[in-house]
Design an enzyme around this catalytic site. Structure first.
Site, PDB file in Angstrom:
ATOM      1  N   SER A 269     -72.333-113.084  62.268  1.00 47.22           N
ATOM      2  CA  SER A 269     -73.254-113.503  63.542  1.00 47.22           C
ATOM      3  C   SER A 269     -72.308-114.120  64.418  1.00 47.22           C
ATOM      4  CB  SER A 269     -74.265-114.197  63.154  1.00 47.22           C
ATOM      5  OG  SER A 269     -73.991-115.536  62.643  1.00 47.22           O
ATOM      6  N   ASP A 270     -72.785-114.064  65.877  1.00 46.33           N
ATOM      7  CA  ASP A 270     -72.520-114.945  66.740  1.00 46.33           C
ATOM      8  C   ASP A 270     -73.061-116.331  66.614  1.00 46.33           C
ATOM      9  OD1 ASP A 270     -70.900-115.987  69.189  1.00 46.33           O
ATOM     10  OD2 ASP A 270     -71.501-114.264  70.346  1.00 46.33           O
ATOM     11  N   TRP A 271     -72.161-117.154  67.190  1.00 47.39           N
ATOM     12  CA  TRP A 271     -72.587-118.668  66.896  1.00 47.39           C
ATOM     13  C   TRP A 271     -73.956-118.900  67.609  1.00 47.39           C
ATOM     14  CZ3 TRP A 271     -68.576-116.820  64.914  1.00 47.39           C
ATOM     15  CH2 TRP A 271     -67.767-117.688  64.240  1.00 47.39           C
ATOM     16  N   SER A 273     -76.790-117.091  66.764  1.00 49.73           N
ATOM     17  CA  SER A 273     -77.626-115.879  67.029  1.00 49.73           C
ATOM     18  C   SER A 273     -78.744-115.364  65.825  1.00 49.73           C
ATOM     19  CB  SER A 273     -76.553-114.934  67.390  1.00 49.73           C
ATOM     20  OG  SER A 273     -75.687-114.414  66.422  1.00 49.73           O
TER      21      SER A 273
END
Length: 730
Positions: A269-271, A273
């Site tokens: 995941s993005d930070w 998200s």
């Protein structure tokens, strides 16, 4: 089969076989390791932490003792000798946010757009390898690199990190950057999957786009980069795509990425998200920086879900096996990074080479460039050009060899609140264009004015022999630009200076296209983008002809925002947080120059445009058909100095349907009078349309038109060939 074809097939098999064997061995080893793990050990590998001082710690989430303060950390399993993941932001260099590792510096590459503008995949590879070598030398083994989101809105704050508007160019350049990085035995990502093309309220932005259009544009760029670059991790985006969050989007992650494309690595995941534990079922393999998500979704909740069968145990095993496969295939399992010294001077030359080749000469009326070194008085105008070159902001900003983040830090001209506020600072790399210009014109009196007083700048300009004025547009992650204008009244300054002096050169340091209301009276203009560790020297080299400019625009520069698909204020711009809104991509796959071809609008500068101090001619086009288009033609340096050219091949007709698609390019270095034959074969998907019903790529049989040119609007050779009707897998 002809003997030559048999030999070619055998050679191909021999080249692929060792890699295929190693790949199967890595997967088998990953399965065996995962089977030896406990449930708690599996859970520990699928959730990471953000190991920086400003993250609050609790008894159940202490600061990991071995973590390097940086973007992320995921524990390993010491019992099985499985190493931890040490993650760093890295698109343009190893970052050190807010000097969290005091005094730690790194080499900054030019922006992604600058690298794309080189049209030279080797430079993308070299840059990726350079960054990865520094990352390993600092103890990192995961590089959060590989941004390949297409430029759908020129106001996007992160455009500078990416590789432009065309799927083929962006996919190729991203692939080479990733390949370069992973050549150093490191895990590289590709991001932000997918259609994450603006920053405004990005957690609540819903990208609305048809399946075929998405497959032919944004997803095609990812597909090309994944096939060619083999990134061992995919980072999903913040946004929603057709109503489902990208990191919990079953269609994108399970159907497209892991199903249709057969992707073997893991999805992180993005930070900030991740929204729910069931994202695991929908294709997410690892939660990054769990502290930013409001809940440790892949910790205790995931363990409970596995125990009660809500998430199948086989799914957790698959998540862990994918992560272990990346460990093994990258080499970090058997060759962990070792902290060593770094030759920053040598690495700076890698950055400089990309900066020099990425600078685009937009306009050169009267051949004012290259500048004569005999000018007696030169006035250089621009904020901070006496100190350095502008850097883009956000998680890609690199602390360079000045040893301080932000040299200087002139306040917070685009301020922000929240967790990313510390990243939102206008910063510069310590490579002064003014100093470099003075070094190349030692006989001249080189004056400086910061441009903050328009009347004073005009007064000084009138008494100079030559004027060089810089225009700066700072862009950053988490913020989109409100318009195309240069901020702080710089357009008025440039207009006044160019009106006052007929020999004025404009140097743009921007994150993408900007309005140029002064362009008609400016005899020469270059786009230097964000030029990295040695940008000042690169700019001066181009201005004085020590380097012949060879950059070409990786994105269209419109005359006005009204020419773009969504000219109004950005969707979501005035909405409060946590209010979901749609961004409807009604242009479909017609991104950038394709949109201009469709609407018939004339841009200010077209995709692929770039002038030189020499000239190039094209001749002898030959087009061959069959299952795809193969093209050859001759490129000749028809000028008086050596230079590099980027000839471009476009599809112009598909069985009677008019269109415009880049299907190939090359970069050639020629002496005056030298000629070279360029041969290219198009990826068949670039000739096809995506059929949702089949599903898959469909090529209609018939004559296909092709053109060779200097840009998307300067096509000088045309031809055609007959293509066979066919269907291709998704």
């Amino acid at each position: 089969m002809p003997r030559t074809a048999c030999l070619a097939a055998l050679v191909l098999i021999s080249l692929l076989a060792p890699h295929a064997g190693a790949d199967e061995a890595a997967k088998a080893r990953a399965v065996k390791l995962e089977q030896a793990m406990t449930l708690d050990e599996r859970i520990s590998m699928v959730n990471g932490t953000w190991p920086v001082p400003w993250v609050p710690r609790t008894a159940d989430n202490p600061q990991p003792a071995e973590a390097i303060p940086a973007a992320g950390y995921v524990p390993g399993v010491p019992r099985l000798n499985i190493p931890a993941l040490f993650e760093t932001d890295a698109s343009l260099g190893v970052t050190n946010p807010s000097d969290v590792r005091p005094g730690d510096i790194a080499t900054a590459l030019p922006s992604g757009l600058a690298i794309a503008a080189t049209f030279n995949p080797k430079l993308a590879y070299d840059g990726g390898a350079m960054i990865a070598s520094e990352a390993r030398a600092k103890g990192f083994n995961v590089l959060l690199t590989g941004g390949v989101n297409l430029t759908r809105d020129l106001r996007n704050g992160r455009n500078f990190e990416y590789f432009g508007e065309d799927p083929w160019l962006a996919g190729i350049m991203a692939a080479e950057s990733i390949r370069g990085a992973q050549s150093q035995k490191i895990i590289a990502t590709i991001k932000h999957f997918a259609v994450n093309d603006s920053e405004t309220n990005r957690d609540w932005s819903n990208s609305v786009i048809g399946e075929a259009a998405m497959r032919e544009s944004d997803l095609l760029a990812f597909q090309i980069a994944i096939e060619r670059g083999n990134p061992l991790s995919v980072m999903c985006g913040y946004n929603l795509v057709n109503g489902e969050y990208a990191c919990g989007n079953d269609h994108l992650l399970n159907t497209v990425l892991k199903g249709d494309w057969g992707y073997k690595g893991f999805v992180m995941s993005d930070w900030g998200s991740v929204k729910a534990t069931d994202f695991a079922i929908k294709g997410l393999d690892q939660q990054s920086a769990k502290e930013l998500d409001g809940a440790f979704w892949f910790g205790a909740p995931l363990k409970k879900a596995v125990e009660d069968g809500t998430v199948p145990a086989t799914r957790l095993s698959d998540m862990v096996q994918r992560i272990l496969y990346a460990h093994i295939a990258s080499g970090i399992f058997d060759s962990p990074p070792q902290k060593t010294s770094i030759d920053y001077a040598k690495n700076a030359e890698v950055s400089r080479a990309a900066a020099e080749e990425g600078i685009v000469l937009l306009k050169n009326d009267g051949d004012i460039l290259p500048l004569a070194k005999t000018a007696r008085t030169i006035l250089v105008i621009g904020d901070y050009v006496e100190k350095g070159v502008l850097s883009g902001g956000g998680s890609s900003n690199v602390t360079g060899d000045s040893g301080t983040p932000g040299l200087p830090q002139p306040g917070l001209p685009m301020s922000a609140e929240g967790q990313f506020a510390q990243y939102v600072k206008e910063q510069y790399h310590a490579s002064s264009p003014l100093t470099a210009i003075r070094a190349r014109a030692p006989q001249a009196r080189v004056l400086f004015d910061n441009g903050r007083s328009l009347p004073e700048a005009v007064r000084k300009a009138k008494s100079a022999d030559l004027v060089i004025v810089f225009g700066n547009q700072w862009m950053t992650e988490s913020l989109d630009a409100p318009d195309m204008n240069l901020p702080r009244g710089q357009d008025a300054l440039i207009a006044a200076v160019t009106a006052a002096h007929p020999k004025t050169v404009v140097v743009l340091q921007t994150g993408g296209p900007v309005a140029m209301p002064w362009i008609d009276q400016a005899p020469a203009t270059i786009s230097a983008w964000y030029s990295g560790a040695k940008g000042g020297e690169a700019i001066a080299d181009v201005l004085f002809g020590e380097v012949n400019p060879s950059g070409h625009l990786p994105m269209t520069f419109p005359r006005d925002i009204a020419q773009t698909p969504r000219p109004a204020v950005l969707d979501g711009f005035d909405l409060p947080a946590k209010v979901q809104f749609d961004v409807t991509y009604h242009e479909g796959a017609d991104v950038g120059y394709r949109w201009f071809a469709k609407t018939g609008e004339t841009p200010l500068f077209p995709f692929g445009h770039g002038l030189s101090y020499t000239t190039f001619g094209y001749s002898d086009l030959k087009a061959k058909g069959g299952n795809t288009l193969s093209v050859s033609f001759k490129v000749t340096n028809t000028g008086k100095v050596a230079g590099k050219d980027a000839p471009q091949v476009y599809l112009t007709d598909a069985a009677g349907r008019k269109l415009l698609r880049l299907i190939g390019f090359d970069k050639v270095d020629l002496k005056p009078g030298e000629q070279r034959t360029v041969s290219l074969t198009a990826d068949a998907r670039l000739l096809a349309n995506y059929d949702e019903a089949k599903p898959g790529w469909v090529i209609g049989g018939g004559n296909y038109g092709v053109a060779v040119g200097h840009s998307a609007t300067d096509l000088v050779l045309t031809g055609s060939a007959r293509i066979t009707s066919q269907r291709l897998k998704p």
